[in-house]
Enzyme design. Structure first.
Site, PDB file in Angstrom:
ATOM      1  N   HIS A  83      -4.629  -3.844   8.382  1.00  0.00           N
ATOM      2  CA  HIS A  83      -5.989  -4.033   7.866  1.00  0.00           C
ATOM      3  C   HIS A  83      -7.035  -3.863   8.975  1.00  0.00           C
ATOM      4  O   HIS A  83      -8.174  -3.505   8.715  1.00  0.00           O
ATOM      5  CB  HIS A  83      -6.108  -5.393   7.180  1.00  0.00           C
ATOM      6  CG  HIS A  83      -5.396  -5.444   5.864  1.00  0.00           C
ATOM      7  ND1 HIS A  83      -5.913  -6.065   4.737  1.00  0.00           N
ATOM      8  CD2 HIS A  83      -4.196  -4.949   5.466  1.00  0.00           C
ATOM      9  CE1 HIS A  83      -5.062  -5.934   3.726  1.00  0.00           C
ATOM     10  NE2 HIS A  83      -4.004  -5.269   4.158  1.00  0.00           N
ATOM     11  N   ASP A  85      10.898  -7.702  -2.005  1.00  0.00           N
ATOM     12  CA  ASP A  85      12.305  -7.316  -2.160  1.00  0.00           C
ATOM     13  C   ASP A  85      13.180  -8.543  -1.975  1.00  0.00           C
ATOM     14  O   ASP A  85      12.681  -9.632  -1.664  1.00  0.00           O
ATOM     15  CB  ASP A  85      12.704  -6.134  -1.248  1.00  0.00           C
ATOM     16  CG  ASP A  85      12.875  -6.499   0.219  1.00  0.00           C
ATOM     17  OD1 ASP A  85      12.750  -7.692   0.567  1.00  0.00           O
ATOM     18  OD2 ASP A  85      13.138  -5.599   1.028  1.00  0.00           O
TER      19      ASP A  85
END
Ligand code: HEM
Length: 355
Positions: free
Chosen positions: A70, A211
């Site tokens: 970011h 995940d």
């Protein structure tokens, strides 16, 4: 092709850094190619102790990696946006934390700020060293390159530079292209989502992993994003989320769309169970990302201060109860890897502690 071009860029960057002389032994006993890097070993220890709970691949390590993205992606090759990998997201956190795409980033800037002040580093060096040290705590992660000497950032990056999970593939690829990344480079960076969880997409279920192996830097996320969706991890679906295959797991709409789009599907599928290819590509593209906007000729290659992770032995497997019949294969020109299935009933993925 794209990876070959990238290797050349990184080789140029490496060549431009000061040439290594004989290894220096620092007063701490560690060795490095450049005496100027000795001061970083105590900072690595400080990061491990005060930010990463003594060396965990936990919430702070994951968030440190997200923060480096970011920060860096505020850059445009055309100019007129932010300073790239300059630490502006930490130094000007009041401004950048308010951007919609940075929701939840204040958790990690608040945690990093006091450690940053103690470290004596520039904000850019601190943010990008913290990401490298943090992911080294995750089994299977590559040892990232780290160049030292970024000047302090001059201004906050502007809003609307960070991709959002609600964005379509065309706008995601356009934003990456504007920052200097090709489609395969963007997919290589998304290996990061193998050690990732969401706090903000559905705030009622913080720490929901992408995940089933969220503390291991493996290629499991590239497999699980392709599996048929069954449910939402929270009470209802949220913007930026699509049905996920496993209970307790979140699938970002952006990851799913990128896995299915003809421009990116084969790059996505190519990383499944290809640990060396995936980590090599990730390391190369991260080196490029963590140098965006920087004059590499003025930096020192201190990559040898970055700790090494433990190996991931692999191979990856389908989560219990899944098989190739559940794969939504969007790339037909590559054979799909043959994988075993974990034994037992379908798992429920646990949230990341401390989120
Ligand atoms: C298409 C581009 C991307 C989109 C749309 C995207 C979106 C997201 C979203 C929505 C979250 C969850 C935030 C939350 O709810 O707390 C997240 C987490 C994360 N992202 Fe991305 N991301 C992208 C690319 C990247 C890249 C390039 C990196 C790093 C190189 C990265 C690293 C991470 C990490 C490590 C997390 C987990 C943070 C944690 O668990 O605290 N992402 N991403």
């Amino acid at each position: 092709m794209a990876f070959a071009r990238l290797s050349a860029i990184v080789a140029l960057a490496l060549g431009a850094s000061q040439l290594a002389s004989a290894a220096t032994t620092c007063s701490t006993g560690q060795t490095t190619a450049h005496a100027a890097c000795c001061s970083l070993f105590p900072v690595v220890d400080l990061l491990q102790k005060e930010l990463f709970d003594g060396g965990e691949c936990g919430e702070e390590a994951h968030s440190a990696l997200r923060l480096s993205f970011h920060d860096a992606i505020g850059f445009s090759t055309k100019g007129g946006k932010g300073g790239g990998a300059d630490g502006s997201i930490l130094a000007f956190n009041k401004t950048e934390n308010a951007f919609h795409a940075n929701a939840g980033i204040d958790d990690i800037t608040d945690r990093q700020f006091p450690v940053f002040v103690k470290s004596g580093l520039s904000a850019g060096d601190f943010v990008h060293l913290a990401a490298a040290v943090g992911i080294a705590n995750c089994a299977g992660a590559p040892s990232l390159l780290f160049f030292s000497g970024r000047p302090p950032p001059v201004a906050a990056a502007p809003d609307l530079t960070v991709p959002e999970p609600t964005d379509d593939v065309t706008s995601i690829l356009a934003r990456f292209a504007d920052a200097g990344f090709s489609p395969p480079e963007a997919i290589a960076l998304l290996a990061s989502h193998t050690i990732a969880a969401a706090d903000q997409v559905d705030p009622s279920i913080p720490g929901t992993p992408f995940d089933s192996t969220v503390t291991t830097f493996d290629s499991q996320v590239f497999l699980e994003v392709l599996l048929k969706g069954k449910s939402f991890p929270g009470a209802t679906g949220q913007p930026g989320e699509v049905l996920s295959p496993l209970a307790g797991e979140m699938r970002l709409q952006s990851d799913f769309r990128l896995s299915q789009d003809p421009r990116t599907a084969c790059f996505w599928q190519a990383f499944i169970n290809q640990q060396s290819l995936m980590t090599f590509a990730f390391k190369l593209v991260m080196a490029k990302m963590q140098l965006l906007g920087q004059d590499v000729s003025k930096l020192t290659d201190c990559s040898d201060v970055v700790p090494k992770s433990t190996a991931f032995s692999g191979p990856i497997k389908y989560p219990a109860s899944f098989s190739q019949a559940d794969v939504q294969q969007a790339c037909q020109i590559l054979p799909f890897p043959s994988l075993a299935t974990v034994a037992g009933p379908a798992p429920t993925v646990a949230p990341v502690p401390g989120s």
